[in-house]
Design a protein around this motif. Structure first.
Motif, PDB file in Angstrom:
ATOM      1  N   GLU A 107       0.849  -1.323   0.052  1.00  0.00           N
ATOM      2  CA  GLU A 107       0.065  -0.079   0.030  1.00  0.00           C
ATOM      3  C   GLU A 107       0.625   1.315  -0.104  1.00  0.00           C
ATOM      4  N   GLN A 108       1.929   1.427   0.754  1.00  0.00           N
ATOM      5  CA  GLN A 108       2.948   2.418   0.940  1.00  0.00           C
ATOM      6  C   GLN A 108       3.699   2.507  -0.320  1.00  0.00           C
ATOM      7  N   VAL A 109       4.218   1.426  -0.671  1.00  0.00           N
ATOM      8  CA  VAL A 109       5.411   1.531  -1.628  1.00  0.00           C
ATOM      9  C   VAL A 109       5.104   1.240  -3.055  1.00  0.00           C
ATOM     10  N   GLY A 110       4.020   0.382  -3.269  1.00  0.00           N
ATOM     11  CA  GLY A 110       3.827  -0.372  -4.449  1.00  0.00           C
ATOM     12  C   GLY A 110       4.505  -1.480  -4.628  1.00  0.00           C
ATOM     13  N   ARG A 111       4.336  -2.190  -5.986  1.00  0.00           N
ATOM     14  CA  ARG A 111       5.008  -3.205  -6.090  1.00  0.00           C
ATOM     15  C   ARG A 111       6.597  -3.374  -6.104  1.00  0.00           C
ATOM     16  N   MET A 112       7.186  -4.306  -5.318  1.00  0.00           N
ATOM     17  CA  MET A 112       8.513  -4.257  -5.004  1.00  0.00           C
ATOM     18  C   MET A 112       9.200  -5.831  -5.254  1.00  0.00           C
ATOM     19  N   PRO A 113      10.535  -5.975  -5.493  1.00  0.00           N
ATOM     20  CA  PRO A 113      11.049  -7.293  -5.812  1.00  0.00           C
ATOM     21  C   PRO A 113      10.650  -8.138  -4.254  1.00  0.00           C
ATOM     22  N   GLU A 114      10.259  -9.343  -4.884  1.00  0.00           N
ATOM     23  CA  GLU A 114      10.192 -10.332  -3.688  1.00  0.00           C
ATOM     24  C   GLU A 114      11.091 -10.461  -2.513  1.00  0.00           C
ATOM     25  N   ALA A 115      12.239 -10.321  -2.830  1.00  0.00           N
ATOM     26  CA  ALA A 115      13.414 -10.352  -1.729  1.00  0.00           C
ATOM     27  C   ALA A 115      13.059  -9.147  -0.704  1.00  0.00           C
ATOM     28  N   ARG A 116      13.003  -8.118  -1.426  1.00  0.00           N
ATOM     29  CA  ARG A 116      12.990  -6.875  -0.790  1.00  0.00           C
ATOM     30  C   ARG A 116      11.676  -6.921   0.155  1.00  0.00           C
ATOM     31  N   MET A 117      10.640  -7.288  -0.464  1.00  0.00           N
ATOM     32  CA  MET A 117       9.358  -7.276   0.237  1.00  0.00           C
ATOM     33  C   MET A 117       9.318  -8.227   1.587  1.00  0.00           C
ATOM     34  N   LEU A 118       9.896  -9.244   1.434  1.00  0.00           N
ATOM     35  CA  LEU A 118      10.147 -10.294   2.307  1.00  0.00           C
ATOM     36  C   LEU A 118      11.019  -9.895   3.625  1.00  0.00           C
ATOM     37  N   LEU A 119      12.182  -9.166   2.962  1.00  0.00           N
ATOM     38  CA  LEU A 119      12.991  -8.365   3.966  1.00  0.00           C
ATOM     39  C   LEU A 119      12.526  -7.297   4.818  1.00  0.00           C
ATOM     40  N   MET A 120      11.773  -6.358   4.119  1.00  0.00           N
ATOM     41  CA  MET A 120      11.149  -5.330   4.623  1.00  0.00           C
ATOM     42  C   MET A 120       9.967  -5.724   5.642  1.00  0.00           C
ATOM     43  N   ALA A 121       9.281  -6.647   5.394  1.00  0.00           N
ATOM     44  CA  ALA A 121       8.002  -7.272   6.046  1.00  0.00           C
ATOM     45  C   ALA A 121       8.681  -7.848   7.306  1.00  0.00           C
ATOM     46  N   GLY A 122       9.633  -8.652   7.178  1.00  0.00           N
ATOM     47  CA  GLY A 122      10.446  -9.321   8.353  1.00  0.00           C
ATOM     48  C   GLY A 122      10.989  -8.436   9.293  1.00  0.00           C
ATOM     49  N   LEU A 123      11.534  -7.217   8.725  1.00  0.00           N
ATOM     50  CA  LEU A 123      11.909  -6.266   9.580  1.00  0.00           C
ATOM     51  C   LEU A 123      10.900  -5.400  10.410  1.00  0.00           C
ATOM     52  N   MET A 124       9.884  -5.423   9.799  1.00  0.00           N
ATOM     53  CA  MET A 124       8.486  -4.676  10.363  1.00  0.00           C
ATOM     54  C   MET A 124       8.269  -5.613  11.495  1.00  0.00           C
ATOM     55  N   LEU A 125       8.110  -6.749  11.359  1.00  0.00           N
ATOM     56  CA  LEU A 125       7.733  -7.722  12.241  1.00  0.00           C
ATOM     57  C   LEU A 125       8.620  -7.576  13.510  1.00  0.00           C
ATOM     58  N   ALA A 126       9.934  -7.788  13.020  1.00  0.00           N
ATOM     59  CA  ALA A 126      11.112  -7.823  14.206  1.00  0.00           C
ATOM     60  C   ALA A 126      11.127  -6.495  15.004  1.00  0.00           C
ATOM     61  N   ASP A 127      10.781  -5.337  14.490  1.00  0.00           N
ATOM     62  CA  ASP A 127      10.593  -4.013  15.115  1.00  0.00           C
ATOM     63  C   ASP A 127       9.436  -4.396  16.207  1.00  0.00           C
TER      64      ASP A 127
END
Length: 130
Positions: A41-61
């Motif tokens: 919703e915020q960034v739009g379409r992004m590469p799979e690895a980056r999306m998983l990394l960012m989502a994982g970091l948000m959960l870690a936070d």
């Protein structure tokens, strides 16, 4: 070993897990999918690895924040337990002696005599007016 199909960020993955761990894996994938949806919703379409990394970091936070709250709560609980232990180890307080004022018998007798005289006078007054 069971295979579980999960969907994260609109992408489907097939993951192997131990027997009985399927509900936990599905739950974790759902949490990761929610974070990935926020990113999309915020960034739009992004590469799979980056999306998983960012989502994982948000959960870690979020997890780090919850761990801090748990640590604070455990500290507070330890303080309260120590206070409870201290209070329970102290002897019970001594009962207090409470004195209730008592009307002396001589006063009670005098009041009864006055009441009897008042009744006798009342009878005399009512008898003389009739």
């Amino acid at each position: 070993m069971p295979q579980v199909e999960i969907s994260i960020g609109g992408r489907t993955f097939e993951i192997a897990c131990q027997d009985g761990e399927e509900p936990f894996l599905t739950s974790a994938a759902a949490m990761l999918d929610i974070e990935a949806a926020h990113l999309a919703e915020q960034v739009g379409r992004m590469p799979e690895a980056r999306m998983l990394l960012m989502a994982g970091l948000m959960l870690a936070d979020k997890t780090a924040g919850l761990e801090d709250k748990v640590s604070e709560t455990e500290g507070r609980m330890a303080q309260l337990q120590a206070r409870i232990d201290t209070l329970e180890s102290q002897p019970a307080p001594q009962p207090e002696r409470v004195e209730v004022p008592v009307v002396p018998a001589t006063v009670t007798d005098a009041l009864a005599e006055i009441a009897a005289r008042a009744e006798a006078l009342a009878e005399q007054v009512s008898g003389s007016t009739s």
